[in-house]
Design a protein around this motif. Sequence first.
Motif, PDB file in Angstrom:
ATOM      1  N   ASP A 111     -13.910  64.623  29.677  1.00 13.24           N
ATOM      2  CA  ASP A 111     -13.597  63.021  29.736  1.00 13.24           C
ATOM      3  C   ASP A 111     -14.016  62.045  31.267  1.00 13.24           C
ATOM      4  OD1 ASP A 111     -12.796  63.323  27.230  1.00 13.24           O
ATOM      5  OD2 ASP A 111     -10.490  63.134  27.747  1.00 13.24           O
ATOM      6  N   ARG A 112     -13.884  63.025  32.342  1.00 15.66           N
ATOM      7  CA  ARG A 112     -14.121  62.482  33.438  1.00 15.66           C
ATOM      8  C   ARG A 112     -15.674  62.299  34.055  1.00 15.66           C
ATOM      9  NH1 ARG A 112      -9.960  62.721  37.512  1.00 15.66           N
ATOM     10  NH2 ARG A 112      -8.051  63.443  36.407  1.00 15.66           N
ATOM     11  N   ILE A 146     -15.935  55.628  35.163  1.00 14.43           N
ATOM     12  CA  ILE A 146     -15.066  56.062  34.247  1.00 14.43           C
ATOM     13  C   ILE A 146     -13.717  55.257  35.210  1.00 14.43           C
ATOM     14  CG2 ILE A 146     -13.521  57.438  32.979  1.00 14.43           C
ATOM     15  CD1 ILE A 146     -16.042  58.986  32.489  1.00 14.43           C
ATOM     16  N   PRO A 147     -12.879  54.453  34.463  1.00 14.70           N
ATOM     17  CA  PRO A 147     -11.873  53.895  34.963  1.00 14.70           C
ATOM     18  C   PRO A 147     -10.657  54.975  35.232  1.00 14.70           C
ATOM     19  CG  PRO A 147     -12.403  52.703  33.327  1.00 14.70           C
ATOM     20  CD  PRO A 147     -13.012  53.833  33.161  1.00 14.70           C
ATOM     21  N   VAL A 148     -10.143  54.905  36.292  1.00 11.56           N
ATOM     22  CA  VAL A 148      -9.175  56.039  36.783  1.00 11.56           C
ATOM     23  C   VAL A 148      -7.864  56.032  35.729  1.00 11.56           C
ATOM     24  CG1 VAL A 148      -7.547  56.893  38.667  1.00 11.56           C
ATOM     25  CG2 VAL A 148      -9.703  56.149  39.190  1.00 11.56           C
ATOM     26  N   VAL A 186     -26.643  68.134  27.496  1.00  9.93           N
ATOM     27  CA  VAL A 186     -25.849  67.360  28.478  1.00  9.93           C
ATOM     28  C   VAL A 186     -24.817  66.647  27.621  1.00  9.93           C
ATOM     29  CG1 VAL A 186     -25.828  65.483  29.959  1.00  9.93           C
ATOM     30  CG2 VAL A 186     -27.720  67.075  30.016  1.00  9.93           C
ATOM     31  N   ARG A 187     -23.433  66.985  27.775  1.00 11.00           N
ATOM     32  CA  ARG A 187     -22.277  66.211  27.146  1.00 11.00           C
ATOM     33  C   ARG A 187     -21.693  65.377  27.957  1.00 11.00           C
ATOM     34  NH1 ARG A 187     -18.680  71.271  25.566  1.00 11.00           N
ATOM     35  NH2 ARG A 187     -17.591  69.455  24.716  1.00 11.00           N
ATOM     36  N   VAL A 188     -21.639  64.156  27.564  1.00 10.52           N
ATOM     37  CA  VAL A 188     -21.207  62.766  28.208  1.00 10.52           C
ATOM     38  C   VAL A 188     -19.973  62.292  27.661  1.00 10.52           C
ATOM     39  CG1 VAL A 188     -21.876  60.735  29.056  1.00 10.52           C
ATOM     40  CG2 VAL A 188     -23.577  62.501  28.993  1.00 10.52           C
ATOM     41  N   SER A 189     -19.132  62.008  28.456  1.00 10.40           N
ATOM     42  CA  SER A 189     -17.638  61.213  28.074  1.00 10.40           C
ATOM     43  C   SER A 189     -17.758  60.302  27.479  1.00 10.40           C
ATOM     44  CB  SER A 189     -16.911  61.103  29.442  1.00 10.40           C
ATOM     45  OG  SER A 189     -15.739  60.485  28.945  1.00 10.40           O
TER      46      SER A 189
END
Length: 161
Positions: free
Chosen positions: A101-102, A87-89, A142-145
């Motif tokens: 979100d991370r 995930i882009p910083v 499992v919750r994914v951004s």
Amino acid sequence: MPNRTAAALLAATAASFLLVSCSSADSSTPAAAPAPAASADQVVAKLAGKIPTVKLVKTYTAEDDPNHLLGRPNGYTSKAAFADSRIPVDQLDGTAPDSTDRGGSVEVFADEAGAKARMDLVQAATKGLDPEYDYVAGPVLVRVSHLLTPDQAKEYESAVR
């Protein structure tokens, strides 16, 4: 034709007898207790073994659970947050270190029905916003951004299955 029908009936009866015989022989041995579900941090460790960009960020307690569901009626039995370094910083400004979100989170429930009910609630709450990817496997959600691409999210789906 009647001989074929009689033969089929005889074969079906014999198969039924074998099934009943086998099951009654096994009934004298005690049934094994179902294995307890893995804890959320154990699930994150398994995900990290399959997706090298995953890192455990936090294992929650009842005192610091942001949803106030840990250990409560109809809540989860354990919860952990993870980060995904893909995930882009620059898309993470202002998010807490343990934000879904991370990367995402893992919530473990007493049973699959609890995990599915929570997934339905989360999906209804995020409908029309930035919906996350959610995957249920037994009692595990499992919750994914939403910041991951669909192809990246599919890696989680495969890992969970």
